[in-house]
Write a protein that holds these residues in place. Structure first.
Motif, short mmCIF file in Angstrom:
data_model
loop_
_atom_site.label_atom_id
_atom_site.label_comp_id
_atom_site.label_asym_id
_atom_site.label_seq_id
_atom_site.Cartn_x
_atom_site.Cartn_y
_atom_site.Cartn_z
N ILE A 1 40.27 23.07 51.32
CA ILE A 1 40.78 22.60 50.03
C ILE A 1 40.23 23.49 48.92
O ILE A 1 39.03 23.69 48.79
CB ILE A 1 40.45 21.11 49.79
N VAL A 2 41.15 24.09 48.15
CA VAL A 2 40.75 24.89 47.00
C VAL A 2 41.42 24.31 45.76
O VAL A 2 42.42 23.59 45.85
CB VAL A 2 41.13 26.39 47.16
N PHE A 3 40.88 24.64 44.60
CA PHE A 3 41.40 24.12 43.34
C PHE A 3 41.91 25.29 42.50
O PHE A 3 41.31 26.37 42.49
CB PHE A 3 40.33 23.31 42.61
N LEU A 4 43.00 25.06 41.80
CA LEU A 4 43.70 26.13 41.10
C LEU A 4 43.61 25.98 39.58
O LEU A 4 43.74 24.88 39.04
CB LEU A 4 45.18 26.14 41.51
N LYS A 5 43.40 27.12 38.91
CA LYS A 5 43.44 27.17 37.45
C LYS A 5 44.31 28.35 37.03
O LYS A 5 44.28 29.40 37.66
CB LYS A 5 42.03 27.35 36.86
N TYR A 6 45.05 28.16 35.95
CA TYR A 6 45.90 29.22 35.43
C TYR A 6 45.45 29.56 34.01
O TYR A 6 45.27 28.67 33.17
CB TYR A 6 47.37 28.79 35.42
N PHE A 7 45.27 30.86 33.73
CA PHE A 7 44.88 31.31 32.40
C PHE A 7 46.09 31.88 31.67
O PHE A 7 46.78 32.76 32.18
CB PHE A 7 43.79 32.37 32.49
N ASP A 8 46.32 31.37 30.45
CA ASP A 8 47.44 31.83 29.63
C ASP A 8 46.87 32.57 28.41
O ASP A 8 46.31 31.94 27.50
CB ASP A 8 48.28 30.64 29.17
N LEU B 1 50.65 38.82 40.03
CA LEU B 1 49.51 38.00 39.60
C LEU B 1 48.19 38.72 39.84
O LEU B 1 48.07 39.56 40.74
CB LEU B 1 49.49 36.67 40.38
N LYS B 2 47.21 38.39 39.04
CA LYS B 2 45.83 38.79 39.28
C LYS B 2 45.08 37.51 39.62
O LYS B 2 45.10 36.52 38.89
CB LYS B 2 45.22 39.46 38.05
N ILE B 3 44.39 37.54 40.76
CA ILE B 3 43.74 36.34 41.29
C ILE B 3 42.23 36.55 41.30
O ILE B 3 41.73 37.59 41.74
CB ILE B 3 44.26 36.01 42.71
N TYR B 4 41.51 35.54 40.80
CA TYR B 4 40.05 35.60 40.74
C TYR B 4 39.44 34.36 41.39
O TYR B 4 40.08 33.30 41.46
CB TYR B 4 39.58 35.65 39.28
N GLU B 5 38.21 34.51 41.84
CA GLU B 5 37.46 33.34 42.30
C GLU B 5 36.40 33.00 41.25
O GLU B 5 35.65 33.87 40.81
CB GLU B 5 36.78 33.58 43.64
N GLU B 6 36.36 31.74 40.84
CA GLU B 6 35.33 31.26 39.93
C GLU B 6 34.11 30.89 40.78
O GLU B 6 34.01 29.78 41.31
CB GLU B 6 35.83 30.03 39.15
N ILE C 1 40.12 28.87 42.52
CA ILE C 1 40.88 30.11 42.37
C ILE C 1 41.60 30.07 41.02
O ILE C 1 42.30 29.10 40.71
CB ILE C 1 41.89 30.28 43.52
N CYS C 2 41.38 31.10 40.24
CA CYS C 2 41.99 31.18 38.92
C CYS C 2 42.92 32.40 38.89
O CYS C 2 42.55 33.48 39.38
CB CYS C 2 40.91 31.32 37.85
N PHE C 3 44.11 32.24 38.34
CA PHE C 3 45.06 33.37 38.33
C PHE C 3 45.76 33.49 36.99
O PHE C 3 45.77 32.56 36.17
CB PHE C 3 46.07 33.21 39.48
N GLN C 4 46.36 34.66 36.77
CA GLN C 4 47.12 34.94 35.56
C GLN C 4 48.17 35.98 35.88
O GLN C 4 48.16 36.61 36.95
CB GLN C 4 46.20 35.46 34.45
#
Length: 767
Positions: free
Chosen positions: A134-141, A180-185, A211-214
């Motif tokens: 289980i991972v959690f997702l965030k999107y940066f605008d 997309l560019k994907i990062y791990e927090e 996981i955070c992406f933009q």
């Protein structure tokens, strides 16, 4: 009752989606945007009952709910680690807490809700052998400069990161081919870009990771730079660091007993609001959120920066202007305050329009000054904050006497004495003839006032052992400090107590016993490695230097609250018995019923001491700050004796019993250079009619138990308690002191070094 309950904090997908910061949420309740569900349940409640109750609360069938336990990681993040198994249905929630997170006082849970079943038998993916993570997702605008939570996602350990790009695009309703560019927090200072060609396992992703992406478009970078917008996730995360904002309100100020508007160093001494905010939070957002918290329209609120002055005080200095609404708190912090890691603010609230036009007074042109008011009541021995007052710089202070009287509902012609609280050791009386300009008052200054007492009223307060003037009261406040107590054994609590710096070992022990509700005789104090020697006449703080104490309960037999023990009906008194001289001290321990009277204390003392004659009388009095505060009458209830007060008893000297109307009884106390720097044991002394200073010195020397060399180092002075003028030293041995017009508020002061600081006394203890 609190020992029967367990606190449960629950994070839902909705709370996560709105969170602006690290992790899924911020569990620190001081965080301004703190937003989690908190429940208190019985520790014995089973997981089955808990799950059913919470599901009903959120109107979700319990079969569609699974709870994950948050665990603190070594990198100081907190993430969901593993779900509570269905096999735990009949285990208590306390048992689950003890098994999974035994070091935490509460359970923090993520509430996973399934929309539809995976098959006919199960609603949730299996998590055995790490096949489903289980991972959690965030999107940066970058356009809105915000993070958006997008719930959780199950990934397979052998899938590649790039395999999930379409899934991520779908979550944000982006075209499937959007780059997309994907990062791990990983943690606040470690936001690492993920390689799309690596598998989930190679990327070392585990349950609870974020996981955070933009968008990966470079076309708008120039536009973002021109608009001074952050366009990359790692840079944005740098702004998600928090700093502390401490807020003082009028209500907190009104209840505060101390210097300034609040005490920012020792929080137990003062009650303030403490918030942690993101560096990029604008003043407008901060103001709106705090106003909502207090349920006050934001247009009625103005914040003042509290600045540290050169004299060590902290006062409101300048208001934050509305023109800063779109400025980040980080930038305001840098511009307006010199503090490195926190902001201190005063929250001004307008309850009506000023001059019928604006809600808040204008501070332009330096005409109006923001002043804070305190009232001292000698009857209740308290300071009362009375809020703020705008005064005109060129008005006289006397012009506001009626205003101050109205604040306390006094008749308008009530005579008042006004003082300026400049700093802890400087409380100056205000000359009512002067303007505020001449008095050099500025924004944030504090005026303290009281009724102008008559000589009769002053005497009544003195006889009752009460402080009667503002300078005296501030002097007593300077002796308050926070003692921190830490147990030797883990099954006892850590705690803080606000105590007088001058309290002895036994007095501090009595305070701790009262706090813990245990027998006084079971407590022992220690330094980090050694026990502290128990002495009767020396302040505990003098022996340990810092107010941090280890304590030990010798037998651990704690008296439970409400348990009918005999000790609950009794009160313990530790009396210091003085012999023929004040150097001869003995400790007498007495235990009496709580409804006893003072004469019963004296009867117990008589069982343990020998008086000079059958007709001799005993005096019992209490001492604070090395001055006699009160002499007790035999008919007074012992319940009126304040907790932890130093009590002395002595045989009343014959010359006092035989004193006539022409003689005068005066209090004698010891000090070093400054009358405020007191020490030693005070006592009462007879000034005989027609006696020279030479003869007085002879009797004083006998009372002190000093030899000629010791006594020759003492300078005798007359000290007025009311005026706090410089000591009037008596140099002429032929002076007849009885011819001086000494008032009931005058002392005989003995200026000399405190010998007890360098030499131990022999103390005899009688049980």
């Amino acid at each position: 009752m609190k020992h029967f309950y367990l606190t449960i904090k629950i994070v839902t997908t909705e709370k996560f989606d709105k969170h602006q910061g690290f992790d899924l949420v911020n569990f620190d309740h001081q965080f301004l945007f703190y937003d989690v569900y908190t429940f208190k349940i019985l520790k014995a409640e089973t997981y089955s009952v808990f799950k059913e109750n919470i599901s009903r609360t959120f109107n979700v069938p319990s079969k569609q709910v699974r709870f994950w336990v948050f665990v603190y990681r070594q990198n100081k993040t907190i993430r969901p680690d593993h779900p509570i198994p269905e096999s735990y249905m009949n285990i208590s929630m306390e048992g689950i807490r003890d098994e999974i997170v035994p070091l935490q006082n509460e359970l923090k849970l993520y509430m996973e809700v399934a929309d539809k079943p995976i098959n006919d038998e199960t609603w949730f993916p299996l998590i055995e052998e790490n096949k489903n993570i289980i991972v959690f997702l965030k999107y940066f605008d970058p356009d809105t400069q915000t993070l958006e939570g997008l719930g959780h996602l199950y990934v397979q350990e052998f899938d590649k990161v790039g395999d999930y790009i379409n899934v991520l695009c779908k979550r944000k309703n982006l075209p499937p081919d959007t780059p997309l560019k994907i990062y791990e927090e990983i943690k606040p200072n470690m936001i690492e870009e993920m390689n799309p060609n690596f598998t989930i396992k190679q990327s070392e992703i585990q349950n609870g990771d974020i996981i955070c992406f933009q968008k990966a478009s470079n076309m708008k970078i120039r536009e973002h730079i021109k608009s001074i917008r952050i366009f990359e996730i790692p840079k944005f995360y740098e702004l998600l660091s928090t700093f502390t904002v401490k807020v003082v309100t009028v209500e907190k100020f009104k209840k505060y007993q101390g210097f300034d508007l609040a005490n920012f160093e020792n929080t137990p001494l003062s009650d303030i609001y403490l918030y942690k905010i993101l560096m990029n939070t604008t003043y407008g957002v901060f103001k709106e959120n705090v106003s909502q918290y207090f349920n006050i329209p934001s247009e009625q609120v103005r914040f003042w920066i509290l600045a540290s002055r050169q004299n060590g005080t902290v006062r409101p200095d300048v208001p934050i202007l509305e023109s800063y609404s779109n400025t980040s708190m980080k930038e305001i912090h840098a511009r307006l305050t010199s503090q490195e890691d926190e902001m201190k603010l005063y929250m001004e609230v307008a309850d009506k329009k000023f001059n019928g036009k604006t809600l808040l007074s204008s501070i332009k042109e330096n005409i109006s000054i923001l002043i804070f008011l305190k009232y001292f009541d000698p009857d209740t021995q308290t300071l009362e904050g009375l809020g703020q007052l705008y005064v005109r710089r060129f008005d006289k202070s006397s012009n506001y006497i009626h205003t101050l009287c109205k604040k306390k509902n006094f008749p308008l012609d009530t005579p008042l004495k006004l003082y300026e609280e400049i700093k802890p050791n400087m409380i100056d009386e205000i000359d009512l003839r002067f303007t505020f300009q001449r008095l050099e008052l500025q924004n944030g200054d504090i005026i303290c006032f009281q009724k102008n007492l008559t000589e009769k009223e002053i005497q009544e307060h003195i006889e009752a052992g009460r402080i009667h003037s503002i300078p005296q009261f501030y002097e007593s406040l300077s002796l308050h400090t926070v003692f921190s107590f830490k147990p030797r054994l883990k099954n006892y609590p850590k705690f803080n107590l606000i105590l007088n710096k001058k309290l002895t070992y036994d007095q501090v022990a009595e305070a701790v016993a009262f706090h813990l509700n245990i027998d006084l005789l079971k407590i022992r104090f220690e330094k980090p490695y050694d026990p502290i020697e128990q002495t009767a006449n020396r302040a505990l703080l003098d022996m340990i230097r810092k107010p941090k104490v280890y304590y030990e309960i010798l037998d651990g037999d704690i008296i439970e609250p409400g348990k009918p023990e005999d000790t609950e009906k009794e009160k313990f008194f530790k009396i210091i018995w003085l012999g023929n001289t004040i150097k001869n001290e003995e400790i007498i321990d007495i235990r009496l019923q709580k409804d006893a009277i003072v004469s019963e204390i004296i009867k117990e003392i008589l069982k343990k001491v020998t008086l000079s004659s059958p007709d001799a009388k005993i005096r019992l009095y209490e001492v604070m700050n090395h001055k006699i505060q009160k002499e007790y009458k035999e008919t007074e209830l012992t319940g009126r004796i304040q907790e932890f007060m130093t009590l002395y008893a002595e045989e009343i000297p014959q010359d006092e019993l035989l004193a006539n109307s022409n003689d005068q009884i005066i209090q004698v106390y010891h000090f070093i250079k400054d009358p405020i720097q007191t020490h030693g044991i005070p006592f009462k002394f007879v000034i005989k009619n027609g006696e020279t200073l030479t003869d007085i010195k002879i009797r004083l020397q006998l009372r002190l138990g000093m030899n000629k060399i010791e006594f020759s180092r003492i300078r005798i002075a007359i000290i007025s308690e009311i005026t706090y003028e410089k000591p009037e030293y008596l140099e002429d041995d032929d002076i007849i002191l009885s011819e001086r017009e000494l008032s009931n508020t005058d002392y005989l002061g003995l200026d000399h070094v405190d010998e007890t600081e360098s030499a131990e006394k022999i103390i005899y203890i009688r049980g």
